[in-house]
Design an enzyme around this catalytic site. Structure first.
Site, mmCIF file in Angstrom:
data_model
loop_
_atom_site.group_PDB
_atom_site.id
_atom_site.type_symbol
_atom_site.label_atom_id
_atom_site.label_comp_id
_atom_site.label_asym_id
_atom_site.label_seq_id
_atom_site.Cartn_x
_atom_site.Cartn_y
_atom_site.Cartn_z
ATOM 1 N N HIS A 80 0.821 -1.214 0.000
ATOM 2 C CA HIS A 80 0.000 0.000 0.000
ATOM 3 C C HIS A 80 0.852 1.259 0.000
ATOM 4 C CE1 HIS A 80 0.791 0.797 4.288
ATOM 5 N NE2 HIS A 80 0.540 -0.483 4.517
ATOM 6 N N CYS A 98 3.597 -4.839 6.524
ATOM 7 C CA CYS A 98 3.139 -4.463 5.184
ATOM 8 C C CYS A 98 4.307 -3.969 4.334
ATOM 9 C CB CYS A 98 2.085 -3.361 5.266
ATOM 10 S SG CYS A 98 0.494 -3.925 5.895
#
Length: 151
Positions: A80, A98
């Protein structure tokens, strides 16, 4: 590659772009192995409580508007946009697992990927679990075949 802090993006065998990234810091190591983009969200709320990090703890977070989020594990690893970590992208791992990149790079990647696209992670000592997403890619063919009703 979690060690070089770079993501090489290929299409049909041709390198399209190398993107500076950050992955999981110590204690939150990103898993190495083959993952698949399972879901895509142009905007996603990310809250640490959903991955077992209690609210109010030193590692807690609650971000309402994470852009260009692509889920790669059931346990909460995403690719992301992470504008808050641009200074570390390409040089250090500072996330909770992440894969973060600039908003511009995340928008480009989001636009050119589909659910089902394969993402191969390298550079950590934490392996991808076969049941943490579409993890069959991480089982040796001989082992996979030996479990078949046809063997």
């Amino acid at each position: 590659n979690a060690q070089t802090h770079q993501m090489d993006v290929y299409s049909n065998g041709s390198l399209l772009r190398t993107i500076p990234i950050t992955t999981g810091k110590e204690g939150f190591t990103t898993r190495s192995g083959v993952k698949v983009i399972m879901e895509k969200f142009d905007v996603k709320r990310m809250n640490s409580e959903t991955v077992g990090i209690p609210a109010g703890s030193a590692e807690s977070y609650d971000i309402n508007d994470v852009q260009w989020a692509m889920r790669v594990t059931y346990s909460g690893e995403f690719i992301h946009a992470a504008p808050w970590s641009v200074g570390s992208q390409g040089s250090a791992n500072v996330s909770h697992g992440c894969t973060g990149m600039s908003t511009e790079n995340a928008a480009w990647l989001y636009a050119m990927t589909l659910r089902g696209d394969v993402v191969e992670y390298t550079g950590t000592d934490r392996p991808m679990e076969p049941d943490n997403g579409y993890g069959d890619w991480n089982i040796a063919w001989s082992d996979y075949k030996s479990g078949s009703a046809l063997s």
